[in-house]
Design an enzyme around this catalytic site. Sequence first.
Site, PDB file in Angstrom:
ATOM      1  N   TYR A   1       0.841  -1.215   0.000  1.00  0.00           N
ATOM      2  CA  TYR A   1       0.000   0.000   0.000  1.00  0.00           C
ATOM      3  C   TYR A   1       0.875   1.264   0.000  1.00  0.00           C
ATOM      4  O   TYR A   1       0.511   2.279  -0.585  1.00  0.00           O
ATOM      5  CB  TYR A   1      -0.982  -0.020   1.168  1.00  0.00           C
ATOM      6  CG  TYR A   1      -2.188   0.856   0.926  1.00  0.00           C
ATOM      7  CD1 TYR A   1      -2.997   0.668  -0.202  1.00  0.00           C
ATOM      8  CD2 TYR A   1      -2.526   1.884   1.795  1.00  0.00           C
ATOM      9  CE1 TYR A   1      -4.097   1.477  -0.433  1.00  0.00           C
ATOM     10  CE2 TYR A   1      -3.625   2.695   1.570  1.00  0.00           C
ATOM     11  CZ  TYR A   1      -4.406   2.486   0.457  1.00  0.00           C
ATOM     12  OH  TYR A   1      -5.490   3.295   0.222  1.00  0.00           O
TER      13      TYR A   1
ATOM     14  N   LYS B   1      -3.466   8.410   2.486  1.00  0.00           N
ATOM     15  CA  LYS B   1      -4.733   8.204   3.220  1.00  0.00           C
ATOM     16  C   LYS B   1      -4.634   8.744   4.643  1.00  0.00           C
ATOM     17  O   LYS B   1      -5.636   9.221   5.191  1.00  0.00           O
ATOM     18  CB  LYS B   1      -5.119   6.720   3.227  1.00  0.00           C
ATOM     19  CG  LYS B   1      -5.572   6.175   1.870  1.00  0.00           C
ATOM     20  CD  LYS B   1      -6.828   6.851   1.333  1.00  0.00           C
ATOM     21  CE  LYS B   1      -7.440   6.039   0.194  1.00  0.00           C
ATOM     22  NZ  LYS B   1      -8.571   6.780  -0.440  1.00  0.00           N
TER      23      LYS B   1
HETATM   24  C1  IMJ Z   1      -3.752  -0.975  -3.327  1.00  0.00           C
HETATM   25  C2  IMJ Z   1      -2.380  -1.233  -3.374  1.00  0.00           C
HETATM   26  C3  IMJ Z   1      -1.776  -2.138  -2.509  1.00  0.00           C
HETATM   27  C4  IMJ Z   1      -2.541  -2.810  -1.580  1.00  0.00           C
HETATM   28  C5  IMJ Z   1      -3.904  -2.571  -1.545  1.00  0.00           C
HETATM   29  C6  IMJ Z   1      -4.523  -1.641  -2.414  1.00  0.00           C
HETATM   30  N1  IMJ Z   1      -4.910  -3.079  -0.742  1.00  0.00           N
HETATM   31  C7  IMJ Z   1      -6.100  -2.516  -1.061  1.00  0.00           C
HETATM   32  C8  IMJ Z   1      -5.905  -1.626  -2.126  1.00  0.00           C
HETATM   33  C9  IMJ Z   1      -4.664  -4.090   0.279  1.00  0.00           C
HETATM   34  C10 IMJ Z   1      -7.384  -2.820  -0.381  1.00  0.00           C
HETATM   35  C11 IMJ Z   1      -6.964  -0.782  -2.803  1.00  0.00           C
HETATM   36  N2  IMJ Z   1      -7.048   0.542  -2.175  1.00  0.00           N
HETATM   37  C12 IMJ Z   1      -7.631   0.607  -0.834  1.00  0.00           C
HETATM   38  C13 IMJ Z   1      -6.590   1.716  -2.761  1.00  0.00           C
HETATM   39  O1  IMJ Z   1      -6.687   2.763  -2.137  1.00  0.00           O
HETATM   40  C14 IMJ Z   1      -6.005   1.742  -4.100  1.00  0.00           C
HETATM   41  C15 IMJ Z   1      -5.451   2.863  -4.623  1.00  0.00           C
HETATM   42  C16 IMJ Z   1      -4.761   2.923  -5.885  1.00  0.00           C
HETATM   43  C17 IMJ Z   1      -4.749   1.900  -6.813  1.00  0.00           C
HETATM   44  C18 IMJ Z   1      -4.058   2.051  -8.018  1.00  0.00           C
HETATM   45  C19 IMJ Z   1      -3.959   0.958  -9.031  1.00  0.00           C
HETATM   46  C20 IMJ Z   1      -3.591   1.433 -10.398  1.00  0.00           C
HETATM   47  C21 IMJ Z   1      -2.694   2.638 -10.445  1.00  0.00           C
HETATM   48  N3  IMJ Z   1      -2.667   3.500  -9.403  1.00  0.00           N
HETATM   49  C22 IMJ Z   1      -3.394   3.285  -8.247  1.00  0.00           C
HETATM   50  N4  IMJ Z   1      -3.416   4.268  -7.329  1.00  0.00           N
HETATM   51  C23 IMJ Z   1      -4.105   4.109  -6.184  1.00  0.00           C
HETATM   52  O2  IMJ Z   1      -1.997   2.855 -11.447  1.00  0.00           O
END
Ligand code: IMJ
Length: 217
Positions: free
Chosen positions: A130, A137
Amino acid sequence: QQAHAHGAELAFTYLNEALEKRVRPLAESLGSKLILPCDVNRDEDIASIMLRMRFWTCKIDFLVHCIAFADRKDLDGRFLDTSREGFRMAMDVSAYSLVALARAAEPYLAEQGSILALTYYGSQKVIRNYNVMGVAKAALEASVRYLAADFGPKQVRVNAISAGPIKTLSAKGIRDFNDMLRLAAEKAPLRRNVEASDVGKSAVYLLSSLSSGVTGE
Ligand code: IMJ
């Protein structure tokens, strides 16, 4: 869908044509009359959507912030390797945008209005991969508390929902995500993961007078 089911009239924004293809069908299925492009990195875009809102409705009852972005390569491997630009981008899109949107919406927000953001537990604890999103966040959650204090005198409330992991577009291609989903479901009190509709129902509570005493949470 939950807000619509409870009688809300909704406007939607999308970043670009690729995302418009996903947002427009959902918005239209909910009878939305206002579907606009908006890049939160551009103050002109934010000003423009608020102006369009003003012609469409006299007051905004609620604003839902559901955007985040980090460079794909920063969501894998070591947080230590996050570049200055990667850090700046994640913070700008995922955290500062809430502040910018809240300020732009302020003149149009109804008394007793509600602002809601979506967050994730990676802000509080280290969750593998993450990385910079966890930092963004954490900034978003702190922003919710400071915005709640600023908006309090207007009786506008500001909150965020931290849901468990859900298989959405934002989790697409994240390494080990399926393992995480399985483990979370096994450990959870209800022995299942949350669904988007569970989050939607909590959102309706936080967006409506059902949560009239809740802010900065
Ligand atoms: C995202 C990355 C790593 C672990 C993750 C996540 N877990 C969860 C998420 C465990 C639940 C999803 N999440 C909560 C997010 O906030 C994702 C944010 C995000 C995802 C992407 C994917 C594609 C990209 N950029 C991104 N930026 C933010 O190019």
